[in-house]
Design a protein around this motif. Structure first.
Motif, PDB file in Angstrom:
ATOM      1  N   LYS A 201     -58.888 -78.048  -1.638  1.00  0.00           N
ATOM      2  CA  LYS A 201     -60.076 -79.090  -1.912  1.00  0.00           C
ATOM      3  C   LYS A 201     -61.393 -77.870  -2.015  1.00  0.00           C
ATOM      4  N   LEU A 202     -61.387 -77.121  -1.290  1.00  0.00           N
ATOM      5  CA  LEU A 202     -62.498 -75.958  -1.650  1.00  0.00           C
ATOM      6  C   LEU A 202     -62.584 -75.383  -3.026  1.00  0.00           C
ATOM      7  N   HIS A 203     -61.392 -75.164  -3.628  1.00  0.00           N
ATOM      8  CA  HIS A 203     -61.255 -74.322  -4.871  1.00  0.00           C
ATOM      9  C   HIS A 203     -61.656 -75.415  -5.948  1.00  0.00           C
ATOM     10  N   THR A 204     -61.044 -76.674  -5.628  1.00  0.00           N
ATOM     11  CA  THR A 204     -61.485 -77.859  -6.600  1.00  0.00           C
ATOM     12  C   THR A 204     -63.065 -78.099  -6.701  1.00  0.00           C
ATOM     13  N   LEU A 205     -63.474 -78.391  -5.404  1.00  0.00           N
ATOM     14  CA  LEU A 205     -65.112 -78.617  -5.362  1.00  0.00           C
ATOM     15  C   LEU A 205     -66.062 -77.622  -5.524  1.00  0.00           C
TER      16      LEU A 205
ATOM     17  N   TRP B  22     -69.836 -75.493   1.294  1.00  0.00           N
ATOM     18  CA  TRP B  22     -68.659 -76.153   0.736  1.00  0.00           C
ATOM     19  C   TRP B  22     -67.759 -76.854   1.770  1.00  0.00           C
ATOM     20  N   LEU B  23     -67.855 -75.977   2.728  1.00  0.00           N
ATOM     21  CA  LEU B  23     -67.113 -76.871   4.030  1.00  0.00           C
ATOM     22  C   LEU B  23     -67.430 -77.896   4.306  1.00  0.00           C
ATOM     23  N   GLY B  24     -69.040 -78.137   4.571  1.00  0.00           N
ATOM     24  CA  GLY B  24     -69.588 -79.454   4.818  1.00  0.00           C
ATOM     25  C   GLY B  24     -69.334 -80.493   3.771  1.00  0.00           C
ATOM     26  N   ASN B  25     -69.244 -80.098   2.296  1.00  0.00           N
ATOM     27  CA  ASN B  25     -69.021 -81.036   1.516  1.00  0.00           C
ATOM     28  C   ASN B  25     -67.607 -81.478   1.309  1.00  0.00           C
TER      29      ASN B  25
END
Length: 120
Positions: A34-38, A66-69
């Motif tokens: 998810k981090l990679h994608t976002l 990004w972790l927050g998102n």
């Protein structure tokens, strides 16, 4: 208002990240994907997430954003949790000067300048 756990005390970032991820039913690999994608940045690994969750490292501002998102957690909450983690580290290792003891002596297994390496 500090980030709180069920015990009512301030929660360090390592615990907050693991709690948030597990509450969503995600593995560490899922979080990384998810981090990679976002973010469009594939430099973070499952091993790095593990280090964050074990408190071995604290993610920098870039990854906290990004972790927050991804985890739907406010950047303010993540920053507070990072501050708690840093504070606990300082309390656990007050005035640590690297790998030297407080008396400034070199550990016995360290090679002296000009000697051959202990590693061969």
């Amino acid at each position: 208002m500090a980030a709180n756990s069920d015990r009512g005390d301030a929660t360090p970032l390592c615990e907050l990240l693991a709690e948030q991820r597990i509450s969503k039913g995600w593995s560490q690999c899922d979080l990384v994907a998810k981090l990679h994608t976002l973010s469009g940045n594939d430099s973070v690994t499952r091993e790095e997430v593990s280090r964050w969750e074990r408190g071995k490292r604290i993610p920098g501002p870039y990854w906290r954003q990004w972790l927050g998102n991804v985890l739907d957690t406010s950047s303010r909450e993540l920053e507070r949790a990072a501050a708690v983690a840093r504070s606990r580290r300082r309390k656990a290792h007050p005035s640590s000067g690297g790998q030297f003891s407080n008396d400034g002596k070199v550990p016995k297994n360290w090679p002296l300048p000009g000697s051959t390496s202990i590693l061969g």
